[in-house]
Design an enzyme around this catalytic site. Structure first.
Site, PDB file in Angstrom:
ATOM      1  N   PRO A  35      -8.298  -3.574  -0.845  1.00  0.00           N
ATOM      2  CA  PRO A  35      -8.137  -2.355  -0.036  1.00  0.00           C
ATOM      3  C   PRO A  35      -6.690  -1.929   0.144  1.00  0.00           C
ATOM      4  CG  PRO A  35      -9.722  -3.848   0.979  1.00  0.00           C
ATOM      5  CD  PRO A  35      -9.098  -4.595  -0.146  1.00  0.00           C
ATOM      6  N   SER A  92      -1.988  -8.677  -2.148  1.00  0.00           N
ATOM      7  CA  SER A  92      -3.205  -8.296  -1.465  1.00  0.00           C
ATOM      8  C   SER A  92      -4.271  -9.352  -1.685  1.00  0.00           C
ATOM      9  CB  SER A  92      -3.692  -6.949  -1.988  1.00  0.00           C
ATOM     10  OG  SER A  92      -4.801  -6.517  -1.259  1.00  0.00           O
ATOM     11  N   THR A 138      -1.746  -7.164   2.289  1.00  0.00           N
ATOM     12  CA  THR A 138      -2.026  -5.851   2.874  1.00  0.00           C
ATOM     13  C   THR A 138      -3.511  -5.626   3.135  1.00  0.00           C
ATOM     14  OG1 THR A 138      -2.075  -4.869   0.657  1.00  0.00           O
ATOM     15  CG2 THR A 138       0.017  -4.797   1.854  1.00  0.00           C
ATOM     16  N   CYS A 139      -4.370  -6.284   2.359  1.00  0.00           N
ATOM     17  CA  CYS A 139      -5.818  -6.098   2.561  1.00  0.00           C
ATOM     18  C   CYS A 139      -6.238  -6.554   3.941  1.00  0.00           C
ATOM     19  CB  CYS A 139      -6.601  -6.887   1.515  1.00  0.00           C
ATOM     20  SG  CYS A 139      -6.458  -6.220  -0.146  1.00  0.00           S
ATOM     21  N   PHE A 140      -5.602  -7.653   4.404  1.00  0.00           N
ATOM     22  CA  PHE A 140      -6.012  -8.250   5.673  1.00  0.00           C
ATOM     23  C   PHE A 140      -5.002  -8.004   6.782  1.00  0.00           C
ATOM     24  CE2 PHE A 140      -7.640 -10.847   2.135  1.00  0.00           C
ATOM     25  CZ  PHE A 140      -9.004 -10.624   2.314  1.00  0.00           C
TER      26      PHE A 140
END
Length: 805
Positions: free
Chosen positions: A486, A805, A770-772
């Site tokens: 994401p 990510s 960055t996803c989490f």
């Protein structure tokens, strides 16, 4: 028909007096006979009065048919006896149905006089009615016979439970047959008759069989409607019959709302059945009132506030119309009370609740409000009353919409007056128009993108893709980079949109007074594939909205209005073209005499430069020969605006709209934009314009491996406070790949942010998942070292794709 006799102690001398009642035709008929008269002579008199053929009549007494040639006294008739005079309900069109109904009546008559045989008779009634329900004319003839009343009487009689249960089974069986698709249109009358009889004999709204029959009647009314063609000979049901159910339904609903208001945590009333039943019964009455107003030219409201209409055939009486208006006022007032109590609960002021959520039973409020909305359109001044209440409770209404409206609901009525909604409400209704995505991982659309060719390669991937796969999910990976997920998707959206709307690419034009705001460039045709790129842009923006990614651009009003299918006016171009706006305002405000002197020398043409050449475009046929004057200047300004901002970019707008509709739906495109205000779309596409709140940031940050009291955490927040606004945005982007925060701030993100302790050397820079939303922070020995490292990553050219990510 039924008859009763009275006599004295000498039956051969004193006459009998008969009370003959034909079901559904009016009052009883009083007739006189003598004991020595034959049964046939009495039937002749009845046939003469009622108009029924003699051959169709016979008399049932104590379950037995009387012989026509015998005298009444020979038949053993005593004082105060009850006789059933039965007639074949024969119609020339339906002889078979007539015989069947006649047979059922005889069975019921026999059951009423012979308790021992009642159960068997009722079983036969059920079997025969099921077998013959489809006979032409059976349902209609059964409805006007005495059978419904007799079955209702059995159901409520003090006989054994077996008889009551069999009667209930017969009636329930009729309801099941009536609900069958092929027989709905002819069954309303018989269901209505059962409802009347059960309500008359029993406890009305407290009896489960009555409620079941009323529900069936409501379903039929909802499916086939009710005839309110005044003066029509054939009606399914009477308006007054429908109206008769309204008071009990209103009372039940008001009681339910009172209970709900008193006991929020446990009560689940009003039930959806109570709400839907009232809605179903009110709908045909509203339609009838509208039709009456059209035929009569409206109602007259007297000094007492009541309606005045003349009664004609099946019209509703003035008292009934006035009662329906009173129902509207009472329910609206009750909803006002409920909203006030709801607000108290949500504010945590009742019972000390500070973490209160929407009560599930509140979902019925939206159905009640929809019904009040429909009713408000019937009566003068009712609409203003309705919207005034909702405007006062805007936040509560919006909370209900966001909390309970799903894709299968129709609550666009809320948007008929957007002043009663807030941003969250309008955004929710718009987003519900997107189809449900298939979240099957195998359906995800995969793209491998070269950063140096991000626009061209993304264009080819998205252009060829199936819209369903795009809705399901996007899997983005940049060449020669390990990061996926994401976070990479959010970064990709930001990069692609930055290039699509770059004015140097000639696809879009930025507004002079606001560089974030764009509309299609009429000169975009210099790009050989410009229309394909507009369709691509439409898909990208729709996907960004669907994935809830703020991309940092907004639309100009003239662009937004065209996507919503609305007309562009002079005031709408104020920011799009300030110079043209001022010129048009001057033309409209100039002295009429001065304009008429042709001092301006204007005709209905527009001069423009296209691809380096001057071009003259007529605003209307023969426009070059039409002089501007004081009479036609408004028309001139309107034509000029339409040509500059509508006609000249119609192809670009159309292709963008088609791309957007690929992801949404062509049938819902205008509806989507009409749900929103321009400012709403600004917030959805660009996000918050507010200064980043460090307190909000801290409140939505959690720690893994660190404690809030650790010196590294204190140093971190101290460094953040010293940063410029731009550096803070870069840090958030590095941390989350969120270029622009949602309008709600950090609480609008999909999860909290995390600062995670890492065993990396203090010489290493911070990194991120960055996803989490995870920032990995080494245990730096001093604030100075930490400051140096954050100084590196908050340089924009370094922050991009620095994390993992």
């Amino acid at each position: 028909m039924s008859g009763a006799e009275e006599g004295s102690e000498n039956p051969l001398r004193c006459p009998f007096q008969f009370f003959v009642r034909t079901v559904s035709t009016g009052p009883s008929i009083v007739m006189t006979g003598y004991p020595e008269e034959t049964v046939k002579s009495v039937l002749v008199k009845i046939a003469w009065v009622t108009g029924m053929p003699l051959r169709e009549l016979r008399v049932i007494y104590k379950g037995k048919q009387l012989q026509l040639e015998k005298a009444l006294v020979e038949c053993g008739i005593e004082n105060d006896s009850n006789l059933n005079i039965v007639g074949h309900l024969r119609s020339g069109l339906y002889p078979a149905a007539s015989r069947s109904v006649d047979y059922l009546l005889s069975l019921l008559a026999h059951a009423s006089s012979n308790t021992r045989c009642a159960c068997e008779a009722l079983k036969t009634v059920k079997a025969v009615s099921t077998r013959h329900f489809s006979l032409p004319g059976f349902v209609e003839l059964f409805a006007v016979s005495n059978a419904p009343a007799m079955l209702a009487s059995f159901y409520h009689s003090p006989r054994g439970s077996g008889t009551r249960q069999l009667a209930e089974s017969c009636i329930t069986n009729f309801m099941s047959c009536a609900r069958a698709k092929n027989w709905q249109s002819v069954s309303t009358g018989v269901v209505m008759e059962f409802c009347k009889q059960l309500r008359q004999f029993g406890r009305g709204g407290h009896d489960h069989l009555y409620l079941s029959c009323r529900k069936t009647l409501g379903l039929l009314l909802n499916t086939i409607g009710v005839s309110y063609d005044f003066g029509s000979v054939e009606r399914r049901v009477s308006l007054h019959d429908v109206f008769s159910f309204v008071p009990e339904l209103v009372d039940a609903l008001l009681v339910g709302l009172d209970n709900n208001k008193r006991c929020w945590s446990t009560i689940t009333t009003p039930s959806s059945e109570e709400v839907s039943d009232l809605t179903i019964f009110l709908a045909p009455l509203r339609n009838a009132i509208i039709l009456q107003k059209q035929l009569l030219g409206g109602f007259v409201i007297g000094d007492d506030g009541k309606c005045s209409v003349e009664k004609e055939d099946d019209q509703l009486l003035a008292e009934e119309v006035d009662y329906l208006r009173l129902v509207f006022v009472r329910l609206l007032s009750k909803m006002d009370e409920c909203f006030r109590c709801m607000a108290v609960c949500l504010a945590g002021k009742e019972s000390g609740w500070t973490d209160f959520v929407l009560c599930p039973s509140w979902s019925e409020y939206l159905s009640i409000l929809k019904d009040l909305y429909d009713t408000s359109k019937v009566f003068d001044d009712a609409e203003e009353m309705f919207w005034t209440v909702l405007r006062f409770h805007k936040n509560m209404l919006s909370a209900l919409v966001v909390g309970f409206v799903r894709r299968d609901g129709d609550h666009r009525w809320v948007l008929d007056n957007k002043s009663v909604t807030n941003f969250e409400c309008r955004r929710h209704l718009a987003m519900m128009l997107f189809p449900t995505a298939n979240e099957d991982f195998d359906m995800f659309h995969e793209m491998l993108i070269d950063r140096s060719q991000v626009l061209v390669e993304s264009f080819e991937y998205i252009r060829r893709a199936n819209p369903e796969s795009l809705r399901s999910g996007l899997f983005i990976e940049f060449k020669n980079e390990e990061a996926t997920g994401p976070g990479v998707l959010r970064e990709w959206f930001a990069l692609v949109c930055r290039r699509i709307f770059d004015p140097r690419r000639v696809l879009f034009v930025a507004c002079p007074n606001d560089g974030r705001r764009f509309y299609p460039n009429s000169a975009s045709k210099v790009h050989p594939r410009h229309l394909e790129y507009f369709r691509f842009a439409g898909r990208i923006i729709a996907l960004a909205l669907l994935k809830k990614v703020q991309v940092g651009i907004v639309f100009d009003r003239v662009f937004f209005l065209q996507l919503a299918g609305l007309r562009v006016t002079l005031e709408d171009i104020r920011d799009t073209d300030p110079c043209l706006y001022r010129s048009c305002k001057q033309i409209l405000e100039m002295d009429a005499d001065f304009i008429d002197t042709d001092a301006l020398g204007l005709t209905f043409v527009r001069e423009l430069e296209e691809l380096g050449c001057r071009k003259v475009v007529e605003l209307c046929p023969n426009g070059k020969n039409i002089l501007l004057n004081s009479q036609n200047r408004e028309h001139y300004v309107d034509l000029l605006i339409q040509n500059c901002f509508v006609t000249s970019i119609s192809e670009q707008v159309s292709n963008f709209a088609q791309g957007f509709a690929d992801i949404l739906s062509s049938s819902k495109l205008k509806q989507f934009f009409q749900c929103l205000e321009l400012e709403d779309l600004d917030w959805m596409l660009h996000g918050s314009e507010n200064t980043i709140s460090i307190e909000d940031w801290k409140a939505h940050t959690m720690y893994k491996g660190y404690k809030e009291s650790d010196c590294q955490i204190s140093w971190f927040w101290e460094i953040v406070r010293r940063m410029s606004a731009q550096q803070r945005r870069i840090l958030i982007f590095f941390w989350t790949s969120v270029k622009y925060l949602p309008v709600e701030g950090f609480c609008g993100l999909s999860s909290p942010l995390f600062i995670c302790k890492t065993a990396e050397s203090s010489n290493r820079l911070p990194s991120s998942h960055t996803c989490f939303y995870q920032l990995f922070l080494p245990k730096y020995p001093s604030i100075a070292v930490m400051q140096d490292h954050f100084g590196v990553i908050t340089q924009e050219h370094i922050a991009c794709s620095f994390g993992i990510s």
